[in-house]
Design an enzyme around this catalytic site. Structure first.
Site, PDB file in Angstrom:
ATOM      1  N   CYS A 111       0.821  -1.227   0.000  1.00 25.04           N
ATOM      2  CA  CYS A 111       0.000   0.000   0.000  1.00 25.04           C
ATOM      3  C   CYS A 111       0.845   1.263   0.000  1.00 25.04           C
ATOM      4  O   CYS A 111       0.334   2.359  -0.249  1.00 25.04           O
ATOM      5  CB  CYS A 111      -0.952   0.014   1.185  1.00 25.04           C
ATOM      6  SG  CYS A 111      -1.920  -1.479   1.333  1.00 25.04           S
ATOM      7  N   HIS A 249      -3.133   6.955   2.291  1.00 27.91           N
ATOM      8  CA  HIS A 249      -3.638   5.657   1.826  1.00 27.91           C
ATOM      9  C   HIS A 249      -5.017   5.409   2.434  1.00 27.91           C
ATOM     10  O   HIS A 249      -5.224   5.594   3.638  1.00 27.91           O
ATOM     11  CB  HIS A 249      -2.647   4.559   2.232  1.00 27.91           C
ATOM     12  CG  HIS A 249      -3.197   3.176   2.094  1.00 27.91           C
ATOM     13  ND1 HIS A 249      -3.794   2.736   0.931  1.00 27.91           N
ATOM     14  CD2 HIS A 249      -3.275   2.133   2.967  1.00 27.91           C
ATOM     15  CE1 HIS A 249      -4.201   1.490   1.101  1.00 27.91           C
ATOM     16  NE2 HIS A 249      -3.908   1.106   2.327  1.00 27.91           N
ATOM     17  N   ASN A 279     -10.359  -0.126  -0.197  1.00 31.08           N
ATOM     18  CA  ASN A 279      -8.897  -0.077  -0.130  1.00 31.08           C
ATOM     19  C   ASN A 279      -8.324  -0.602  -1.448  1.00 31.08           C
ATOM     20  O   ASN A 279      -8.425  -1.792  -1.728  1.00 31.08           O
ATOM     21  CB  ASN A 279      -8.439  -0.934   1.061  1.00 31.08           C
ATOM     22  CG  ASN A 279      -6.927  -0.984   1.233  1.00 31.08           C
ATOM     23  OD1 ASN A 279      -6.182  -0.595   0.338  1.00 31.08           O
ATOM     24  ND2 ASN A 279      -6.486  -1.472   2.374  1.00 31.08           N
TER      25      ASN A 279
HETATM   26  S1  B82 Z   1      -9.713  -3.905  11.908  1.00 33.53           S
HETATM   27  O1  B82 Z   1      -8.626  -4.554  12.542  1.00 33.53           O
HETATM   28  O2  B82 Z   1     -10.820  -4.761  11.700  1.00 33.53           O
HETATM   29  N1  B82 Z   1     -10.183  -2.662  12.816  1.00 33.53           N
HETATM   30  C1  B82 Z   1      -9.148  -1.935  13.505  1.00 33.53           C
HETATM   31  C2  B82 Z   1      -9.025  -2.343  14.928  1.00 33.53           C
HETATM   32  C3  B82 Z   1     -11.515  -2.209  12.692  1.00 33.53           C
HETATM   33  C4  B82 Z   1     -11.679  -0.728  12.767  1.00 33.53           C
HETATM   34  C5  B82 Z   1      -9.147  -3.223  10.409  1.00 33.53           C
HETATM   35  C6  B82 Z   1      -9.995  -3.101   9.306  1.00 33.53           C
HETATM   36 BR1  B82 Z   1     -11.805  -3.649   9.374  1.00 33.53          BR
HETATM   37  C7  B82 Z   1      -9.521  -2.573   8.095  1.00 33.53           C
HETATM   38  C8  B82 Z   1      -8.216  -2.141   7.997  1.00 33.53           C
HETATM   39  C9  B82 Z   1      -7.395  -2.240   9.109  1.00 33.53           C
HETATM   40  C10 B82 Z   1      -6.007  -1.771   9.078  1.00 33.53           C
HETATM   41  O3  B82 Z   1      -5.452  -1.518  10.124  1.00 33.53           O
HETATM   42  N2  B82 Z   1      -5.413  -1.646   7.864  1.00 33.53           N
HETATM   43  C11 B82 Z   1      -4.091  -1.284   7.568  1.00 33.53           C
HETATM   44  C12 B82 Z   1      -3.183  -0.886   8.531  1.00 33.53           C
HETATM   45  C13 B82 Z   1      -1.874  -0.563   8.199  1.00 33.53           C
HETATM   46  C14 B82 Z   1      -1.453  -0.634   6.894  1.00 33.53           C
HETATM   47  C15 B82 Z   1      -2.346  -1.009   5.914  1.00 33.53           C
HETATM   48  C16 B82 Z   1      -3.663  -1.335   6.230  1.00 33.53           C
HETATM   49  C17 B82 Z   1      -4.579  -1.723   5.120  1.00 33.53           C
HETATM   50  O4  B82 Z   1      -5.641  -2.274   5.386  1.00 33.53           O
HETATM   51  O5  B82 Z   1      -4.226  -1.458   3.953  1.00 33.53           O
HETATM   52  C18 B82 Z   1      -7.867  -2.782  10.317  1.00 33.53           C
END
Ligand code: B82
Length: 324
Positions: A111, A249, A279
């Site tokens: 990403c 991003h 995303n």
């Molecule tokens: S999640 O873990 O389900 N969550 C955060 C606690 C819910 C709010 C989640 C969800 Br649904 C979608 C994306 C992420 C996330 O942290 N994504 C990323 C983090 C760092 C780098 C890249 C990403 C990405 O998804 O591209 C967490």
């Protein structure tokens, strides 16, 4: 020589898939997806591979800037979903747009790929050896998604975007950068894994689908990204108040809110279009940048300062301070 952003462009597949449409094929619901991620729709390829999305985005950039494909001196594609390992997606784009047989190669930083590609491209232009370069980010995430896994399948979309860089003796778009990796935490976001498997070894069971530990990468993002934004802004003697807009991003709207809170700036400073595209990994920053330049929210030549910031698999992250 200095590198100048001459214009942007993008292309997303026609087929729009709403949360309601996903409810019909898996156990999920609109309210869950919207409240946790901000996503309402995503565009999904009906057969066009990454090189086609990137090629169409490239034609959009050339059309908007009035530069012909024959004037392009290099092509860089950031992607984690290339058509294949070889030929590179960038070579396929070179052919698709009818460019001369110029340098063309792919960059993979998940990403963060567009930030990495833009950083490299700026150095190529700065060297004085190249006049015009296309920097693209494109993904067909739908081909590496496990459509049986509702925790990841609802998050991603397909698309491509990019910018044209040009050499200039006077105008410079790039005021600073802060770019990192940490492979020791790479296991928290993986895709395309293939175990070594050959005549002397057992058949591998890896399926190559994208896997992520949501909580771990969420924590990574809200720890590393605010620090990176602060670093790139302060290193160039600017302050966060001088920044008109942050083009981050588009992983999850909650991440943008958490980053804004940590930086003590209003979340409205963060542009967003995650509701429409989900995303799109390396494509998310250039698709959003093109949207902002097209709708007039950002204007090239206005001299306004913006920050581009990416974060993702690798782990990788990085920010660039840009003057429009
Ligand atoms: S999640 O873990 O389900 N969550 C955060 C606690 C819910 C709010 C989640 C969800 Br649904 C979608 C994306 C992420 C996330 O942290 N994504 C990323 C983090 C760092 C780098 C890249 C990403 C990405 O998804 O591209 C967490």
């Amino acid at each position: 020589m200095k590198a100048k952003i001459m214009g942007a462009g993008s292309y997303t597949p026609q087929k729009k898939v709403s949360n309601a449409m996903l409810e019909e094929i898996m156990d999920t619901n609109d309210e869950w997806i919207k409240s946790r991620t901000g996503i309402e729709n995503r565009h999904i390829s009906e057969g066009e591979d990454t090189s086609i999305l990137c090629g169409k985005a490239a034609l959009d950039i050339l059309g908007k800037t009035g530069i012909s494909a024959k004037e392009i001196d290099f092509i860089i594609v950031a992607t984690m979903t290339p058509d294949g390992s070889s030929p590179s997606t960038a070579c396929l784009v070179q052919d698709f747009i009818g460019a001369k047989p110029v340098m063309a190669f792919d960059v993979n930083a998940a990403c963060s790929g567009f930030i990495y590609a833009l950083s490299i491209a700026e150095k190529l232009i700065q060297s004085g050896a190249y006049q015009y370069g296309l920097v693209l980010g494109g993904e067909v995430m739908s081909k590496i998604i496990d459509w049986q896994d509702r925790s990841t399948a609802v998050l991603f979309g397909d698309g491509a975007g990019g910018v044209l860089l040009g050499a200039s003796e006077t105008e410079n778009s790039f005021l600073g950068e802060d770019i990192h990796s940490d492979g020791s935490r790479g296991d928290s976001l993986t895709a395309g894994k293939r175990a070594v498997s050959n005549f002397q070894l057992e058949q591998a069971t890896e399926n190559g689908f994208l896997k992520m530990e949501g909580r771990a990468i969420f924590d990574f993002a809200i720890r590393s990204v605010p620090e990176s934004i602060r670093t790139v802004v302060e290193a160039s003697n600017s302050t966060l108040e001088d920044i008109d807009c942050i083009v981050a991003h588009q992983a999850n709207y909650r991440i943008l809110k958490a980053i804004a809170k940590k930086l003590k700036i209003p979340v409205e400073k963060f542009a967003t279009n995650i509701a429409e595209y989900g995303n799109t990994s390396a494509a998310s920053i250039p698709i959003l940048l093109d949207e902002l330049l097209t709708n007039g929210d950002l204007v090239l030549g206005s001299k306004k300062k913006i920050v581009l910031t990416g974060f993702g698999g690798g782990l990788t992250w990085g920010s660039m301070l840009i003057q429009l």
